[in-house]
Scaffold this active site. Structure first.
Site, PDB file in Angstrom:
ATOM      1  N   GLY A   1       0.935  -1.235  -0.092  1.00  0.00           N
ATOM      2  CA  GLY A   1       0.063   0.111   0.065  1.00  0.00           C
ATOM      3  C   GLY A   1       0.798   1.345   0.034  1.00  0.00           C
TER       4      GLY A   1
ATOM      5  CD  GLN B   1       3.276   5.987   2.711  1.00  0.00           C
ATOM      6  OE1 GLN B   1       2.412   5.266   2.144  1.00  0.00           O
ATOM      7  NE2 GLN B   1       4.323   5.287   3.188  1.00  0.00           N
TER       8      GLN B   1
ATOM      9  CB  CYS C   1       5.384   2.453   7.633  1.00  0.00           C
ATOM     10  SG  CYS C   1       4.701   3.782   6.719  1.00  0.00           S
ATOM     11  CG  LEU C   2       6.799   1.368   1.539  1.00  0.00           C
ATOM     12  CD1 LEU C   2       6.023   1.488   0.266  1.00  0.00           C
ATOM     13  CD2 LEU C   2       7.849   0.288   1.384  1.00  0.00           C
TER      14      LEU C   2
ATOM     15  CG  HIS D   1      -0.323   1.282   7.919  1.00  0.00           C
ATOM     16  ND1 HIS D   1       0.603   0.951   8.395  1.00  0.00           N
ATOM     17  CD2 HIS D   1       0.294   1.955   6.757  1.00  0.00           C
ATOM     18  CE1 HIS D   1       1.715   1.431   8.130  1.00  0.00           C
ATOM     19  NE2 HIS D   1       1.602   2.240   7.012  1.00  0.00           N
ATOM     20  CD  GLU D   2      -0.646   2.275   2.995  1.00  0.00           C
ATOM     21  OE1 GLU D   2      -0.317   3.257   2.845  1.00  0.00           O
ATOM     22  OE2 GLU D   2      -0.118   1.164   3.225  1.00  0.00           O
TER      23      GLU D   2
ATOM     24  CG  HIS E   1       0.445   7.213   5.420  1.00  0.00           C
ATOM     25  ND1 HIS E   1       1.450   7.289   6.160  1.00  0.00           N
ATOM     26  CD2 HIS E   1       0.540   5.642   5.308  1.00  0.00           C
ATOM     27  CE1 HIS E   1       2.339   6.566   6.441  1.00  0.00           C
ATOM     28  NE2 HIS E   1       1.823   5.279   6.101  1.00  0.00           N
TER      29      HIS E   1
HETATM   30 ZN    ZN Z   1       2.757   3.590   6.017  1.00  0.00          ZN
END
Ligand code: ZN
Length: 186
Positions: A54, A59, A108-109, A150-151, A154
């Site tokens: 995701g 991000q 998480c990236l 989670h996504e 953001h």
């Molecule tokens: Zn994340």
């Protein structure tokens, strides 16, 4: 917004103030505009190149309410996933259907190298506009419910580290093998 839509995107890391903004909602016209339609495949390519399941637009420095999600059975970052459909999500609203908590070791990236154990509600209804600006309503549960939360966090300035009960449950990925196995994704 326009000046942020470029060709090369870098994934922002924890500490970058853009990750802490409430991202801007888009109108149907904006979603259907060439600049946003061109941006969607860029989101997928950044996500896939990073091996993610995701990615949220903030991000990569674009503070709009947009995220993409696709669970991959051959993910290198998460074990034992089943393939999901490809979700392109604009302007989401979340409603908890089953508030029973479930926990996963989330990564998480934007927080490279770390995992944190986060408990979230296990079943939700998500309303959003898809890539054609068509209103969708879906029910998500289990791990997919965690990925959506989670996504979509953001888009409202939150990261999973804000959801930890304790920093004792924040670990480096290569230490995960030493953690109580019942909390692991597999
Ligand atoms: Zn994340």
């Amino acid at each position: 917004m326009t000046e942020n839509l470029q060709n090369n995107y870098e994934i922002l890391k924890l500490g970058n103030p853009i990750l802490r903004l409430v991202a801007k909602k888009l109108s149907k016209e904006e979603i259907l505009s060439p600049e946003i339609q061109d941006f969607i495949p860029k989101m997928w390519s950044v996500m896939k190149e990073a091996g993610g399941i995701g990615l949220a637009a903030p991000q990569i420095g674009v503070s709009i309410q947009m995220a993409v999600i696709k669970l991959e059975s051959d993910s290198e970052r998460y074990d034992n996933l089943e393939d999901s459909e490809e979700f392109v999500i604009f302007n989401p609203e979340l409603k908890v259907i089953d508030k029973t908590k479930q926990g996963f070791w989330e990564g998480c990236l934007s927080v490279p190298g770390l995992r944190g154990y986060v408990e979230r509600p296990r079943k939700l209804k998500i309303s959003y506009l898809d890539e054609k600006a068509i209103k969708k309503e879906i029910i998500v549960e289990d791990f997919l419910a965690t990925v959506f939360q989670h996504e979509l966090d953001h888009l409202f300035g939150y990261l999973y580290v804000d959801r930890l009960h304790s920093t004792k449950e924040l670990v480096f990925e290569d230490e995960l093998a030493n953690i109580n196995s019942e909390k692991l994704l597999d």
